[in-house]
Write a protein that holds these residues in place. Sequence first.
Motif, PDB file in Angstrom:
ATOM      1  N   PHE A 295       0.839  -1.193   0.000  1.00 44.64           N
ATOM      2  CA  PHE A 295       0.000   0.000   0.000  1.00 44.64           C
ATOM      3  C   PHE A 295       0.875   1.244   0.000  1.00 44.64           C
ATOM      4  N   TRP A 296       1.864   1.269   0.861  1.00 44.12           N
ATOM      5  CA  TRP A 296       2.744   2.439   0.946  1.00 44.12           C
ATOM      6  C   TRP A 296       3.626   2.553  -0.286  1.00 44.12           C
ATOM      7  N   VAL A 297       4.058   1.418  -0.820  1.00 47.38           N
ATOM      8  CA  VAL A 297       4.849   1.454  -2.057  1.00 47.38           C
ATOM      9  C   VAL A 297       4.019   2.046  -3.193  1.00 47.38           C
ATOM     10  N   ALA A 298       2.746   1.640  -3.278  1.00 47.12           N
ATOM     11  CA  ALA A 298       1.869   2.171  -4.329  1.00 47.12           C
ATOM     12  C   ALA A 298       1.712   3.684  -4.202  1.00 47.12           C
ATOM     13  N   ILE A 299       1.546   4.179  -2.970  1.00 48.19           N
ATOM     14  CA  ILE A 299       1.411   5.619  -2.762  1.00 48.19           C
ATOM     15  C   ILE A 299       2.685   6.344  -3.181  1.00 48.19           C
ATOM     16  N   LEU A 300       3.836   5.814  -2.778  1.00 51.61           N
ATOM     17  CA  LEU A 300       5.114   6.445  -3.119  1.00 51.61           C
ATOM     18  C   LEU A 300       5.341   6.464  -4.627  1.00 51.61           C
ATOM     19  N   VAL A 301       5.101   5.329  -5.282  1.00 56.51           N
ATOM     20  CA  VAL A 301       5.295   5.257  -6.733  1.00 56.51           C
ATOM     21  C   VAL A 301       4.323   6.193  -7.453  1.00 56.51           C
ATOM     22  N   PHE A 302       3.090   6.276  -6.960  1.00 55.06           N
ATOM     23  CA  PHE A 302       2.118   7.202  -7.558  1.00 55.06           C
ATOM     24  C   PHE A 302       2.632   8.639  -7.509  1.00 55.06           C
ATOM     25  N   LEU A 303       3.157   9.051  -6.375  1.00 57.98           N
ATOM     26  CA  LEU A 303       3.644  10.425  -6.228  1.00 57.98           C
ATOM     27  C   LEU A 303       4.841  10.690  -7.138  1.00 57.98           C
ATOM     28  N   CYS A 304       5.727   9.711  -7.264  1.00 53.66           N
ATOM     29  CA  CYS A 304       6.873   9.868  -8.166  1.00 53.66           C
ATOM     30  C   CYS A 304       6.417   9.998  -9.619  1.00 53.66           C
ATOM     31  N   ALA A 305       5.464   9.156 -10.008  1.00 53.42           N
ATOM     32  CA  ALA A 305       4.948   9.216 -11.379  1.00 53.42           C
ATOM     33  C   ALA A 305       4.223  10.531 -11.635  1.00 53.42           C
ATOM     34  N   LEU A 306       3.474  11.007 -10.643  1.00 51.88           N
ATOM     35  CA  LEU A 306       2.776  12.282 -10.785  1.00 51.88           C
ATOM     36  C   LEU A 306       3.766  13.423 -10.973  1.00 51.88           C
ATOM     37  N   ALA A 307       4.838  13.430 -10.178  1.00 53.77           N
ATOM     38  CA  ALA A 307       5.850  14.474 -10.310  1.00 53.77           C
ATOM     39  C   ALA A 307       6.493  14.440 -11.694  1.00 53.77           C
ATOM     40  N   TYR A 308       6.812  13.242 -12.182  1.00 49.62           N
ATOM     41  CA  TYR A 308       7.406  13.118 -13.514  1.00 49.62           C
ATOM     42  C   TYR A 308       6.434  13.617 -14.584  1.00 49.62           C
ATOM     43  N   PHE A 309       5.178  13.224 -14.460  1.00 52.44           N
ATOM     44  CA  PHE A 309       4.178  13.612 -15.461  1.00 52.44           C
ATOM     45  C   PHE A 309       4.016  15.128 -15.520  1.00 52.44           C
ATOM     46  N   LEU A 310       4.051  15.787 -14.364  1.00 53.22           N
ATOM     47  CA  LEU A 310       3.836  17.234 -14.323  1.00 53.22           C
ATOM     48  C   LEU A 310       5.078  18.018 -14.746  1.00 53.22           C
ATOM     49  N   LEU A 311       6.254  17.485 -14.454  1.00 52.71           N
ATOM     50  CA  LEU A 311       7.489  18.233 -14.705  1.00 52.71           C
ATOM     51  C   LEU A 311       8.086  17.961 -16.079  1.00 52.71           C
ATOM     52  N   ARG A 312       7.854  16.787 -16.608  1.00 58.12           N
ATOM     53  CA  ARG A 312       8.448  16.415 -17.891  1.00 58.12           C
ATOM     54  C   ARG A 312       7.581  16.932 -19.033  1.00 58.12           C
ATOM     55  N   ARG A 313       8.199  17.554 -19.997  1.00 58.39           N
ATOM     56  CA  ARG A 313       7.481  18.089 -21.155  1.00 58.39           C
ATOM     57  C   ARG A 313       8.232  17.717 -22.427  1.00 58.39           C
ATOM     58  N   GLY A 314       7.526  17.736 -23.548  1.00 57.88           N
ATOM     59  CA  GLY A 314       8.171  17.456 -24.816  1.00 57.88           C
ATOM     60  C   GLY A 314       7.236  16.729 -25.752  1.00 57.88           C
ATOM     61  N   PRO A 315       7.529  16.788 -27.048  1.00 62.18           N
ATOM     62  CA  PRO A 315       6.674  16.129 -28.045  1.00 62.18           C
ATOM     63  C   PRO A 315       6.864  14.628 -28.043  1.00 62.18           C
ATOM     64  N   ARG A 316       5.964  13.942 -28.694  1.00 63.82           N
ATOM     65  CA  ARG A 316       6.049  12.493 -28.834  1.00 63.82           C
ATOM     66  C   ARG A 316       7.263  12.120 -29.668  1.00 63.82           C
ATOM     67  N   ASP A 317       7.935  11.041 -29.286  1.00 66.07           N
ATOM     68  CA  ASP A 317       9.127  10.587 -30.000  1.00 66.07           C
ATOM     69  C   ASP A 317       8.760   9.688 -31.180  1.00 66.07           C
ATOM     70  N   TYR A 318       9.555   9.833 -32.245  1.00 63.75           N
ATOM     71  CA  TYR A 318       9.466   8.952 -33.419  1.00 63.75           C
ATOM     72  C   TYR A 318      10.878   8.562 -33.817  1.00 63.75           C
ATOM     73  N   LEU A 319      10.990   7.498 -34.605  1.00 60.34           N
ATOM     74  CA  LEU A 319      12.307   6.993 -34.996  1.00 60.34           C
ATOM     75  C   LEU A 319      12.461   6.974 -36.508  1.00 60.34           C
ATOM     76  N   VAL A 320      13.677   7.302 -36.937  1.00 63.98           N
ATOM     77  CA  VAL A 320      14.067   7.110 -38.341  1.00 63.98           C
ATOM     78  C   VAL A 320      15.462   6.495 -38.326  1.00 63.98           C
ATOM     79  N   PRO A 321      15.803   5.699 -39.347  1.00 66.79           N
ATOM     80  CA  PRO A 321      17.136   5.086 -39.371  1.00 66.79           C
ATOM     81  C   PRO A 321      18.233   6.132 -39.339  1.00 66.79           C
ATOM     82  N   ALA A 322      19.251   5.875 -38.545  1.00 71.07           N
ATOM     83  CA  ALA A 322      20.389   6.789 -38.472  1.00 71.07           C
ATOM     84  C   ALA A 322      21.242   6.660 -39.727  1.00 71.07           C
ATOM     85  N   PRO A 323      21.933   7.720 -40.114  1.00 70.07           N
ATOM     86  CA  PRO A 323      22.845   7.629 -41.264  1.00 70.07           C
ATOM     87  C   PRO A 323      23.876   6.526 -41.046  1.00 70.07           C
TER      88      PRO A 323
END
Length: 360
Positions: A295-323
Amino acid sequence: MKCSALERTNISGGLSAWLGDPFTTVNRLHGYAVAVRPHGVPLVFSPVILASIPSPETAVWYANLGFVEIPIRAYTLCMVAGVVVASIVTSRRMRSRGAPATAALDIAVWAVPFGIVGARLYHVVTTPEKYWGVGGEGILGTLRVWEGGIGIWGAVAGGALGAWIACRQLKLSYTLLADCIAVGLPLGQVVARLGNWFNNELYGGRTDLPWGLEVHRMSGGEPVLLEGLYHPTFLYEMVWNLGVAGLVYWLDRKYRFGRGRAFALYVMAYTAGRAWIETIRSDEALVFFGQRLNFWVAILVFLCALAYFLLRRGPRDYLVPAPGGEGYLTVTEEEFLAHRAAAEAGPQATAEPDEASTKG
């Protein structure tokens, strides 16, 4: 509504002693037990359980090859099926963003073994008495993964490490993988949780709800049905994970998350339900401040994920073959679409992406 003859059964000593000798029969009608006098006057009502979920009486079958019998365990089959489902869904999502067709399988080769080891380690560390206490199973017991006993937190941590190693080798974006697996992982969990049903494990406290679970205990190799019904917490998690997969898929299509935010959303949604489910589970676990460790692990992980979701920004990633054909470059959606359009137009029209504008 006119009813047919009532089901009539004799009452054993408990009810008869409580009501007195005149009250010696019980009739069942419309889901209620009615204690009656000899002249048919009803006196006491109590609910009658009309439905329940049965549990399998065996979770292992044996394939006789003549010279050896090979055990086929339902738990293992469910785990493998869950990995297959998660891999198929993740592969489709990765291919739609430019990853090669074999990428998901190549990553699974690393992630699955690491995940199994991590899941088992978490279980052993958080339930030490079962293995190292008085009469514990010892080191050999820690190796019997097929008998159940794994932790989702260890599975995710170990699988994440294995996936990171695979992405480094394949030169793929790790956050792209995380966003793509955010739908496949909860669907894989749905299938894998069926293994708990076969093993008659991970159930909650007693209940009289229509979906109460029958539970067997193995005694001398024979299944013994426990008295009463129990909360099927594994089923609650299966239903919750279906909702999590649908939620992540819908919101990701709408908002086009990038940089691992879709995975963070999955973690938040999963842990919110897991914290609730932990409050009604009845299997052995470490307890802190009146609640199970998970139960406590779930709460802690939820808070970490929430912080990442709110602080991390950027467009969706896509891939193309490297030269040069070594690995892949992480590009924006516009660059990906331009590269794909050029590739469809023909080899001469294919323009390599500007490395200065990419992130990988």
